[in-house]
Write an enzyme that holds these catalytic residues in place. Sequence first.
Site, PDB file in Angstrom:
ATOM      1  N   TYR A  55      21.761 -24.395   9.515  1.00  0.00           N
ATOM      2  CA  TYR A  55      20.840 -23.643   8.663  1.00  0.00           C
ATOM      3  C   TYR A  55      21.639 -22.757   7.703  1.00  0.00           C
ATOM      4  CZ  TYR A  55      17.121 -20.352   7.402  1.00  0.00           C
ATOM      5  OH  TYR A  55      16.224 -19.565   6.722  1.00  0.00           O
ATOM      6  N   SER A 106      18.578 -16.887   2.651  1.00  0.00           N
ATOM      7  CA  SER A 106      18.452 -16.125   3.884  1.00  0.00           C
ATOM      8  C   SER A 106      19.711 -15.302   4.070  1.00  0.00           C
ATOM      9  CB  SER A 106      18.291 -17.100   5.057  1.00  0.00           C
ATOM     10  OG  SER A 106      18.489 -16.462   6.298  1.00  0.00           O
TER      11      SER A 106
END
Length: 179
Positions: free
Chosen positions: A156, A143
């Site tokens: 995350y 990501s």
Amino acid sequence: MAGYGKLFRLDGRRALVVGAGSGIGRESARALAAHGAEVICADRDAGSAAYTAEQAAAEGSAGAYPLDVLDPAAITRAAGELERIDVLVFTAATNIRKRLLDYTEEEFDRVVALNLAASFRLIRAFGAGMAERGRGSIIGFASIRAFTVEPGQGVYSATKSGLVQLLRTAAAELGPSGV
């Protein structure tokens, strides 16, 4: 010169897409099937995996495989049962959007278990066979959060940064064996 459609053919290759039940995983499975791969759609939700396999089969060859990557024994079992996998794609991940000081230990453990530990286990389980056969591809989805900091995205982001380094290391270690 060959047409563009022939530049990315995967005929004769078996691809396992983990997290195929929705989103990026579903579209990855459909795309791989459209390019000729035999696709195995894996997801902890067997119904979603079957639905994706049905969609991917319209593009080419596909089947479903129920797999909970939070169960290390299930990953090992899958590597044995599915035998020759030429392409491993994993997209399964989770995110709990909270500031670090608000995270519970359980939330931290859940995000790390799915986003990083499961990725490590998949690479190890399926990368070994690829290295023995002298070919294969391992594709994990990270990501922008692996590189860009945003409040409420710390855990995350850490797992996605870790995944990037894990994949880089796998490439360095398995690349000489054709993976």
